[in-house]
Scaffold this motif. Sequence first.
Motif, PDB file in Angstrom:
ATOM      1  N   TYR A 162      -4.551  -2.008  -9.414  1.00  0.00           N
ATOM      2  CA  TYR A 162      -4.443  -2.092  -7.952  1.00  0.00           C
ATOM      3  C   TYR A 162      -4.723  -0.723  -7.359  1.00  0.00           C
ATOM      4  O   TYR A 162      -4.146   0.286  -7.790  1.00  0.00           O
ATOM      5  CB  TYR A 162      -3.041  -2.554  -7.518  1.00  0.00           C
ATOM      6  CG  TYR A 162      -2.849  -2.436  -6.018  1.00  0.00           C
ATOM      7  CD1 TYR A 162      -3.312  -3.433  -5.176  1.00  0.00           C
ATOM      8  CD2 TYR A 162      -2.244  -1.316  -5.458  1.00  0.00           C
ATOM      9  CE1 TYR A 162      -3.182  -3.315  -3.796  1.00  0.00           C
ATOM     10  CE2 TYR A 162      -2.098  -1.195  -4.079  1.00  0.00           C
ATOM     11  CZ  TYR A 162      -2.571  -2.192  -3.259  1.00  0.00           C
ATOM     12  OH  TYR A 162      -2.454  -2.071  -1.896  1.00  0.00           O
ATOM     13  N   ALA A 171       2.323  -7.190  -7.483  1.00  0.00           N
ATOM     14  CA  ALA A 171       1.021  -7.857  -7.521  1.00  0.00           C
ATOM     15  C   ALA A 171       1.174  -9.354  -7.752  1.00  0.00           C
ATOM     16  O   ALA A 171       0.287 -10.139  -7.411  1.00  0.00           O
ATOM     17  CB  ALA A 171       0.146  -7.243  -8.612  1.00  0.00           C
ATOM     18  N   ARG A 210       0.833  -1.214   0.000  1.00  0.00           N
ATOM     19  CA  ARG A 210       0.000   0.000   0.000  1.00  0.00           C
ATOM     20  C   ARG A 210       0.862   1.256   0.000  1.00  0.00           C
ATOM     21  O   ARG A 210       0.624   2.184  -0.788  1.00  0.00           O
ATOM     22  CB  ARG A 210      -0.941   0.002   1.206  1.00  0.00           C
ATOM     23  CG  ARG A 210      -1.804   1.280   1.293  1.00  0.00           C
ATOM     24  CD  ARG A 210      -2.673   1.268   2.524  1.00  0.00           C
ATOM     25  NE  ARG A 210      -3.697   0.234   2.442  1.00  0.00           N
ATOM     26  CZ  ARG A 210      -4.499  -0.090   3.449  1.00  0.00           C
ATOM     27  NH1 ARG A 210      -4.380   0.527   4.609  1.00  0.00           N
ATOM     28  NH2 ARG A 210      -5.419  -1.011   3.283  1.00  0.00           N
ATOM     29  N   TRP A 248      -2.073   3.133 -10.731  1.00  0.00           N
ATOM     30  CA  TRP A 248      -3.133   2.289 -10.168  1.00  0.00           C
ATOM     31  C   TRP A 248      -4.042   1.751 -11.271  1.00  0.00           C
ATOM     32  O   TRP A 248      -4.402   0.580 -11.287  1.00  0.00           O
ATOM     33  CB  TRP A 248      -3.987   3.069  -9.179  1.00  0.00           C
ATOM     34  CG  TRP A 248      -3.255   3.683  -8.035  1.00  0.00           C
ATOM     35  CD1 TRP A 248      -2.019   3.335  -7.547  1.00  0.00           C
ATOM     36  CD2 TRP A 248      -3.703   4.778  -7.228  1.00  0.00           C
ATOM     37  NE1 TRP A 248      -1.677   4.151  -6.495  1.00  0.00           N
ATOM     38  CE2 TRP A 248      -2.690   5.032  -6.267  1.00  0.00           C
ATOM     39  CE3 TRP A 248      -4.854   5.565  -7.213  1.00  0.00           C
ATOM     40  CZ2 TRP A 248      -2.810   6.040  -5.312  1.00  0.00           C
ATOM     41  CZ3 TRP A 248      -4.985   6.565  -6.256  1.00  0.00           C
ATOM     42  CH2 TRP A 248      -3.970   6.797  -5.328  1.00  0.00           C
TER      43      TRP A 248
END
Length: 263
Positions: free
Chosen positions: A228, A187, A142, A223
């Motif tokens: 994500y 990811a 994050r 993103w």
Amino acid sequence: MPSDIVLSVVTISYQDVAGLARTLESVAEQTYGRIEHIVVDGGSGQDVTDLLARANPSYWQSQPDGGRYDAMNQGIARATGDVVWLMHSGDTFADPTSAATGVRALGTGGDVRGRWGHGRVRIVGDPARDGTVWGYGPFDLRKFALGVRPIPHQATLFGVDLLDALGPYDTDFGLAADHLLMLEAAAVTSPVIIDDVLCDFDAGGAGSTRPQSEHYADVRRAWDAAGYYPFGNRRVASAYSRVLEHSARLKQLVRERGRRTPR
């Protein structure tokens, strides 16, 4: 550490004969025995071709290309090793054992061809930050995606099978295409964190000196490209990102004013 792991060091260069000379020398000084060095120069002229002919890396070319990420893609396509390390012109290994340290750490506990990892860098070439060491651990997806714990690309190693699965750097994404590729890599699998300074990073390049607004705009674009979103929601993530951007710009302004204040 398996002795048969081949490390492909890929160096891109353009109009930087002095920086390229430093990088060539640094790679040649490495104690790790299985290194191929691939140099992709954008057609910088006779001084660079003479330098490359003398240094004689494993492969080199000097001809026009489509920019830094096109050059990086060309270099990776030429790699025949198990692991790729992108060491740009002007950047150098921190010491002669750095390549061995990186490969050893990546090879601990898994097949290097399907993994990636990063160490830390020591900043050079920027008087305000010269000698600063940066690089974060443990990995936090994050915070990385939000742009507050960036990964030093110059101290990052990629297994070739992982790179094949991810595909090339996006040449249309701009200066943050490396951030996008690493977000896509994260990811798939988290990076191996290497608790060593692996690279002296020349911080005078365009990617290191651009405004905070551009950095955070690219973070938000990544993103969408990677699919994500921090917090699982683009609207919430975007609002949080803009607060971070505002805070970072204020801190940068304070630092700049401090440097201008007579002492």
